[in-house]
Design an enzyme around this catalytic site. Structure first.
Site, mmCIF file in Angstrom:
data_model
loop_
_atom_site.group_PDB
_atom_site.id
_atom_site.type_symbol
_atom_site.label_atom_id
_atom_site.label_comp_id
_atom_site.label_asym_id
_atom_site.label_seq_id
_atom_site.Cartn_x
_atom_site.Cartn_y
_atom_site.Cartn_z
ATOM 1 C CG LEU A 40 -57.597 -45.067 3.477
ATOM 2 C CD1 LEU A 40 -58.667 -46.092 3.130
ATOM 3 C CD2 LEU A 40 -56.250 -45.746 3.727
ATOM 4 N N PRO A 41 -55.539 -42.002 0.893
ATOM 5 C CG PRO A 41 -53.368 -42.570 0.223
ATOM 6 C CD PRO A 41 -54.546 -43.088 0.996
ATOM 7 C CE LYS A 82 -60.646 -31.171 1.385
ATOM 8 N NZ LYS A 82 -59.886 -30.367 2.310
ATOM 9 C CE LYS A 135 -57.459 -36.947 -3.323
ATOM 10 N NZ LYS A 135 -57.408 -37.335 -1.923
HETATM 11 P P1 NAD Z 1 -50.985 -39.633 3.681
HETATM 12 O O1 NAD Z 1 -50.496 -40.090 2.351
HETATM 13 O O2 NAD Z 1 -50.054 -38.942 4.617
HETATM 14 O O3 NAD Z 1 -51.619 -40.879 4.480
HETATM 15 C C1 NAD Z 1 -52.347 -41.903 3.888
HETATM 16 C C2 NAD Z 1 -52.110 -43.171 4.711
HETATM 17 O O4 NAD Z 1 -52.907 -44.202 4.153
HETATM 18 C C3 NAD Z 1 -50.655 -43.652 4.680
HETATM 19 O O5 NAD Z 1 -50.202 -43.867 5.996
HETATM 20 C C4 NAD Z 1 -50.729 -44.956 3.869
HETATM 21 O O6 NAD Z 1 -49.787 -45.926 4.298
HETATM 22 C C5 NAD Z 1 -52.153 -45.392 4.189
HETATM 23 N N1 NAD Z 1 -52.684 -46.331 3.196
HETATM 24 C C6 NAD Z 1 -52.679 -46.237 1.846
HETATM 25 N N2 NAD Z 1 -53.297 -47.307 1.308
HETATM 26 C C7 NAD Z 1 -53.684 -48.093 2.326
HETATM 27 C C8 NAD Z 1 -54.377 -49.331 2.413
HETATM 28 N N3 NAD Z 1 -54.770 -49.995 1.310
HETATM 29 N N4 NAD Z 1 -54.601 -49.851 3.634
HETATM 30 C C9 NAD Z 1 -54.216 -49.177 4.751
HETATM 31 N N5 NAD Z 1 -53.554 -48.022 4.753
HETATM 32 C C10 NAD Z 1 -53.303 -47.476 3.536
HETATM 33 O O7 NAD Z 1 -52.253 -38.696 3.359
HETATM 34 P P2 NAD Z 1 -52.897 -37.579 4.312
HETATM 35 O O8 NAD Z 1 -52.208 -36.277 4.119
HETATM 36 O O9 NAD Z 1 -53.066 -38.154 5.674
HETATM 37 O O10 NAD Z 1 -54.325 -37.406 3.608
HETATM 38 C C11 NAD Z 1 -55.362 -38.368 3.760
HETATM 39 C C12 NAD Z 1 -56.600 -37.839 3.069
HETATM 40 O O11 NAD Z 1 -56.976 -36.591 3.650
HETATM 41 C C13 NAD Z 1 -56.413 -37.571 1.561
HETATM 42 O O12 NAD Z 1 -57.576 -37.982 0.899
HETATM 43 C C14 NAD Z 1 -56.197 -36.069 1.483
HETATM 44 O O13 NAD Z 1 -56.607 -35.525 0.246
HETATM 45 C C15 NAD Z 1 -57.062 -35.594 2.638
HETATM 46 N N6 NAD Z 1 -56.659 -34.307 3.226
HETATM 47 C C16 NAD Z 1 -55.346 -34.027 3.473
HETATM 48 C C17 NAD Z 1 -54.998 -32.808 4.044
HETATM 49 C C18 NAD Z 1 -53.543 -32.453 4.338
HETATM 50 O O14 NAD Z 1 -53.264 -31.291 4.651
HETATM 51 N N7 NAD Z 1 -52.626 -33.418 4.309
HETATM 52 C C19 NAD Z 1 -55.988 -31.876 4.380
HETATM 53 C C20 NAD Z 1 -57.327 -32.199 4.148
HETATM 54 C C21 NAD Z 1 -57.653 -33.423 3.573
#
Ligand code: NAD
Length: 297
Positions: free
Chosen positions: A64-65, A170, A245
């Site tokens: 999740l975000p 991380k 973030k």
């Molecule tokens: P994203 O925003 O693409 O996906 C998050 C998902 O969570 C969305 O589909 C959203 O609808 C869902 N969501 C939000 N609130 C919700 C709830 N209450 N119930 C159910 N679903 C819910 O984000 P992402 O890029 O997939 O990143 C996810 C995590 O991984 C973050 O913490 C980010 O910092 C970390 N991360 C991302 C990357 C990257 O390259 N994108 C790399 C490493 C780590």
């Protein structure tokens, strides 16, 4: 393993797909119905709430975000803790602060559930290829218990120590990444302004003491590395707002540890400037635009 997977975004969706490919059965939940449907098409079962996604499974994963979303999904009405059986491990792969990870572990423990923080590096490419690095915080027993499920999504699984240390690893890595990217942007821009061919300069740096991932794999100067976001208008890759973030998490954690982060704080302001200019969705290597005003960077 029968697994509940919550959060099917840019990272979660490809990770969940790899679990299905490896033969795990999945209950999935996301607020975004389209994201759920695409996993159902790949063989997952849709759940109507986090509670139902966590019912009758052997493991639950959240991606999740931010910490507020994790809290809501775990402890909110119809949350994971309302449906999960005692003893089932919860894996949170979101990037959040170490203190929240510890608080969630305590909350899970009250319900009789082991919890590990297991943030990842490797980006969306690593998520799709199943080659993520997982930095895992929790007991040695919990780490062993989650190894089979994590190994379907990543190839480098590291037990960092107690709960929260996965998040510590991380945020320290991304603190350094944010700083090195700004440093490479500064050096490449200076070289260009002083008239050296940027390919020659990058070649020198990459065989000299300035070499780093931000320079040799992800160089921010357009055209230096064909596969880098800089060579495609800073699209795709790792967004500036996500870097911002992570730097916020690092500076907050530093404050709580009474530890200075001089360069991290400055880097945070640079990425904040990009975000305030409305460019937060561009890859974080677009930080070089701050050094190349008026140019087609
Ligand atoms: P994203 O925003 O693409 O996906 C998050 C998902 O969570 C969305 O589909 C959203 O609808 C869902 N969501 C939000 N609130 C919700 C709830 N209450 N119930 C159910 N679903 C819910 O984000 P992402 O890029 O997939 O990143 C996810 C995590 O991984 C973050 O913490 C980010 O910092 C970390 N991360 C991302 C990357 C990257 O390259 N994108 C790399 C490493 C780590």
């Amino acid at each position: 393993m029968k697994t509940g997977f919550i959060g099917l975004g840019n990272m979660g969706a490809p990770m969940a797909r790899n679990l299905l490919k490896a033969g795990h059965a999945l209950n999935v939940f996301d607020l975004n119905a389209q994201a759920v449907q695409s996993l159902v098409d790949a063989g997952a079962k849709a759940a109507a709430s986090p509670k139902l996604a966590a019912t009758d499974v052997e493991c639950v994963i959240t991606m999740l975000p931010a910490a507020a979303h994790v809290r809501e999904v775990l402890a909110g009405k119809d949350g994971v803790l309302a449906g999960i059986a005692k003893g089932v491990t919860i894996i949170d792969s979101s990037t959040i602060d170490p203190q929240s990870a510890k608080a969630f572990a305590a909350l899970a423990a009250e319900h009789g559930n082991p919890f590990v923080d297991a943030p990842v590096s490797g980006g969306t490419g690593g998520a799709a290829a199943g080659t993520l690095t997982f930095m895992v915080g929790g007991s040695a027993a919990a780490f062993e218990a989650v190894r089979p499920v994590l190994s379907a999504m990543g190839k480098n699984l590291v037990h960092c120590g107690d709960t929260g240390t996965g998040q510590v690893a991380k945020i320290c890595n991304n603190l350094l990444l944010g700083i090195t990217m700004a440093g490479v942007a500064e050096a490449m821009s200076l070289g260009a302004a002083l008239g050296i061919d940027t390919g020659v300069l990058a070649g020198i740096i990459n065989t000299s003491t300035g070499r780093c991932w931000s320079s040799d794999t992800y160089n921010p100067f357009p055209g230096v590395i064909e596969t880098a976001p800089a060579s495609r208008g800073y699209t795709g890759g790792f967004g500036t707002d996500l870097m911002l973030k992570d730097l916020g998490l690092a500076t907050d954690a530093a404050r709580s540890a009474h530890q200075p982060v001089y360069l991290g704080a400055l880097a945070q302001q640079l990425y904040q400037t990009m975000s305030s200019r409305g460019e937060g969705r561009l890859d974080f290597s677009s930080i070089i635009k701050l050094y190349r005003t008026g140019e087609d960077a």
